[in-house]
Design a protein around this motif. Structure first.
Motif, PDB file in Angstrom:
ATOM      1  N   PHE A 145       6.060 -53.155  54.706  1.00  0.00           N
ATOM      2  CA  PHE A 145       5.199 -53.999  53.732  1.00  0.00           C
ATOM      3  C   PHE A 145       3.796 -53.491  53.920  1.00  0.00           C
ATOM      4  O   PHE A 145       2.985 -53.258  52.897  1.00  0.00           O
ATOM      5  CB  PHE A 145       5.091 -55.422  54.354  1.00  0.00           C
ATOM      6  CG  PHE A 145       4.139 -56.393  53.528  1.00  0.00           C
ATOM      7  CD1 PHE A 145       4.675 -56.935  52.563  1.00  0.00           C
ATOM      8  CD2 PHE A 145       2.966 -56.751  53.940  1.00  0.00           C
ATOM      9  CE1 PHE A 145       4.030 -57.694  51.675  1.00  0.00           C
ATOM     10  CE2 PHE A 145       2.003 -57.623  53.262  1.00  0.00           C
ATOM     11  CZ  PHE A 145       2.538 -57.990  52.064  1.00  0.00           C
ATOM     12  N   TYR A 146       3.418 -52.807  54.929  1.00  0.00           N
ATOM     13  CA  TYR A 146       1.974 -52.403  55.370  1.00  0.00           C
ATOM     14  C   TYR A 146       1.949 -50.812  55.069  1.00  0.00           C
ATOM     15  O   TYR A 146       1.298 -50.053  54.512  1.00  0.00           O
ATOM     16  CB  TYR A 146       1.295 -52.777  56.574  1.00  0.00           C
ATOM     17  CG  TYR A 146       1.222 -54.124  56.940  1.00  0.00           C
ATOM     18  CD1 TYR A 146       0.280 -55.030  55.802  1.00  0.00           C
ATOM     19  CD2 TYR A 146       1.901 -54.959  57.644  1.00  0.00           C
ATOM     20  CE1 TYR A 146       0.309 -56.188  55.963  1.00  0.00           C
ATOM     21  CE2 TYR A 146       1.854 -56.227  57.703  1.00  0.00           C
ATOM     22  CZ  TYR A 146       0.873 -56.986  57.050  1.00  0.00           C
ATOM     23  OH  TYR A 146       0.883 -58.384  57.301  1.00  0.00           O
TER      24      TYR A 146
ATOM     25  N   SER B 299       5.749 -54.874  47.882  1.00  0.00           N
ATOM     26  CA  SER B 299       4.184 -54.808  48.547  1.00  0.00           C
ATOM     27  C   SER B 299       3.385 -53.860  47.795  1.00  0.00           C
ATOM     28  O   SER B 299       2.234 -54.058  47.489  1.00  0.00           O
ATOM     29  CB  SER B 299       4.212 -54.164  50.061  1.00  0.00           C
ATOM     30  OG  SER B 299       4.702 -53.217  50.154  1.00  0.00           O
ATOM     31  N   ASN B 300       3.958 -52.640  47.015  1.00  0.00           N
ATOM     32  CA  ASN B 300       3.425 -52.031  46.327  1.00  0.00           C
ATOM     33  C   ASN B 300       2.714 -52.700  44.832  1.00  0.00           C
ATOM     34  O   ASN B 300       1.824 -52.245  44.343  1.00  0.00           O
ATOM     35  CB  ASN B 300       4.007 -50.703  46.066  1.00  0.00           C
ATOM     36  CG  ASN B 300       4.028 -49.770  47.282  1.00  0.00           C
ATOM     37  OD1 ASN B 300       3.343 -49.941  48.139  1.00  0.00           O
ATOM     38  ND2 ASN B 300       5.325 -49.221  47.324  1.00  0.00           N
TER      39      ASN B 300
ATOM     40  N   GLU C 193      -0.500 -59.141  47.482  1.00  0.00           N
ATOM     41  CA  GLU C 193       0.007 -59.830  48.970  1.00  0.00           C
ATOM     42  C   GLU C 193      -0.714 -59.259  49.805  1.00  0.00           C
ATOM     43  O   GLU C 193      -0.530 -57.982  50.038  1.00  0.00           O
ATOM     44  CB  GLU C 193       1.353 -60.085  49.095  1.00  0.00           C
ATOM     45  CG  GLU C 193       1.996 -60.976  47.897  1.00  0.00           C
ATOM     46  CD  GLU C 193       1.564 -62.368  48.120  1.00  0.00           C
ATOM     47  OE1 GLU C 193       1.154 -63.004  49.093  1.00  0.00           O
ATOM     48  OE2 GLU C 193       1.632 -63.080  47.021  1.00  0.00           O
ATOM     49  N   ARG C 194      -1.423 -59.850  50.858  1.00  0.00           N
ATOM     50  CA  ARG C 194      -1.933 -59.216  52.167  1.00  0.00           C
ATOM     51  C   ARG C 194      -1.234 -59.269  53.544  1.00  0.00           C
ATOM     52  O   ARG C 194      -1.490 -58.502  54.307  1.00  0.00           O
ATOM     53  CB  ARG C 194      -3.440 -59.486  52.190  1.00  0.00           C
ATOM     54  CG  ARG C 194      -4.280 -59.362  50.873  1.00  0.00           C
ATOM     55  CD  ARG C 194      -5.576 -59.430  50.874  1.00  0.00           C
ATOM     56  NE  ARG C 194      -6.244 -58.924  51.939  1.00  0.00           N
ATOM     57  CZ  ARG C 194      -7.466 -59.385  52.660  1.00  0.00           C
ATOM     58  NH1 ARG C 194      -8.151 -60.043  52.031  1.00  0.00           N
ATOM     59  NH2 ARG C 194      -7.736 -58.791  53.781  1.00  0.00           N
ATOM     60  N   PHE C 195      -0.611 -60.485  53.367  1.00  0.00           N
ATOM     61  CA  PHE C 195       0.150 -60.905  54.689  1.00  0.00           C
ATOM     62  C   PHE C 195       1.423 -60.810  54.428  1.00  0.00           C
ATOM     63  O   PHE C 195       2.186 -61.308  53.486  1.00  0.00           O
ATOM     64  CB  PHE C 195      -0.494 -61.949  55.193  1.00  0.00           C
ATOM     65  CG  PHE C 195      -1.923 -61.984  55.450  1.00  0.00           C
ATOM     66  CD1 PHE C 195      -2.269 -61.576  56.525  1.00  0.00           C
ATOM     67  CD2 PHE C 195      -2.623 -62.642  54.465  1.00  0.00           C
ATOM     68  CE1 PHE C 195      -3.796 -61.398  56.540  1.00  0.00           C
ATOM     69  CE2 PHE C 195      -4.057 -62.469  54.575  1.00  0.00           C
ATOM     70  CZ  PHE C 195      -4.663 -61.870  55.816  1.00  0.00           C
ATOM     71  N   PHE C 196       2.284 -60.340  55.473  1.00  0.00           N
ATOM     72  CA  PHE C 196       3.485 -60.655  55.582  1.00  0.00           C
ATOM     73  C   PHE C 196       4.148 -61.413  56.837  1.00  0.00           C
ATOM     74  O   PHE C 196       3.625 -61.181  57.708  1.00  0.00           O
ATOM     75  CB  PHE C 196       4.456 -59.133  55.553  1.00  0.00           C
ATOM     76  CG  PHE C 196       5.747 -59.254  55.733  1.00  0.00           C
ATOM     77  CD1 PHE C 196       6.632 -59.557  54.929  1.00  0.00           C
ATOM     78  CD2 PHE C 196       6.416 -59.107  57.210  1.00  0.00           C
ATOM     79  CE1 PHE C 196       8.087 -59.561  55.005  1.00  0.00           C
ATOM     80  CE2 PHE C 196       7.669 -58.868  57.251  1.00  0.00           C
ATOM     81  CZ  PHE C 196       8.787 -59.206  56.292  1.00  0.00           C
TER      82      PHE C 196
ATOM     83  N   GLU D 248       7.567 -55.164  58.678  1.00  0.00           N
ATOM     84  CA  GLU D 248       6.097 -55.060  58.731  1.00  0.00           C
ATOM     85  C   GLU D 248       5.798 -53.643  58.127  1.00  0.00           C
ATOM     86  O   GLU D 248       4.793 -53.613  57.759  1.00  0.00           O
ATOM     87  CB  GLU D 248       5.578 -55.398  60.239  1.00  0.00           C
ATOM     88  CG  GLU D 248       5.900 -56.875  60.601  1.00  0.00           C
ATOM     89  CD  GLU D 248       5.300 -57.238  61.704  1.00  0.00           C
ATOM     90  OE1 GLU D 248       4.359 -56.344  62.619  1.00  0.00           O
ATOM     91  OE2 GLU D 248       5.498 -58.382  62.206  1.00  0.00           O
TER      92      GLU D 248
ATOM     93  N   LYS E  31       9.277 -52.741  50.195  1.00  0.00           N
ATOM     94  CA  LYS E  31       8.160 -51.695  49.919  1.00  0.00           C
ATOM     95  C   LYS E  31       7.785 -52.063  48.303  1.00  0.00           C
ATOM     96  O   LYS E  31       6.617 -51.834  48.042  1.00  0.00           O
ATOM     97  CB  LYS E  31       8.730 -50.316  50.141  1.00  0.00           C
ATOM     98  CG  LYS E  31       8.754 -50.033  51.344  1.00  0.00           C
ATOM     99  CD  LYS E  31       9.416 -48.642  51.692  1.00  0.00           C
ATOM    100  CE  LYS E  31       9.501 -48.183  52.916  1.00  0.00           C
ATOM    101  NZ  LYS E  31      10.038 -46.943  53.197  1.00  0.00           N
TER     102      LYS E  31
END
Length: 53
Positions: A52-53, A21-22, A26-29, A49, A18
């Motif tokens: 991440f999103y 990703s914040n 990055e846009r993909f995991f 997932e 988390k």
């Protein structure tokens, strides 16, 4: 996991993901290997997932 060897369990991995990703663009995991922690749940892919999103 390789980049953060200080992580000791699955919940710490979720928090670290988390945070990463914040703070990144990055846009993909994608994760190909199941985390090797005692507390890794059956739905580990979904949990990571979602973190991440």
């Amino acid at each position: 996991m390789i980049g953060n060897p200080q992580i000791n369990d699955f919940e710490e991995l979720v928090v670290a993901l988390k945070t990463i990703s914040n703070s990144s663009d990055e846009r993909f995991f994608r994760m190909d290997v199941k985390p090797d922690y005692q507390d890794t749940p059956e739905n580990w892919e979904d949990r990571l997932e979602a973190a991440f999103y």
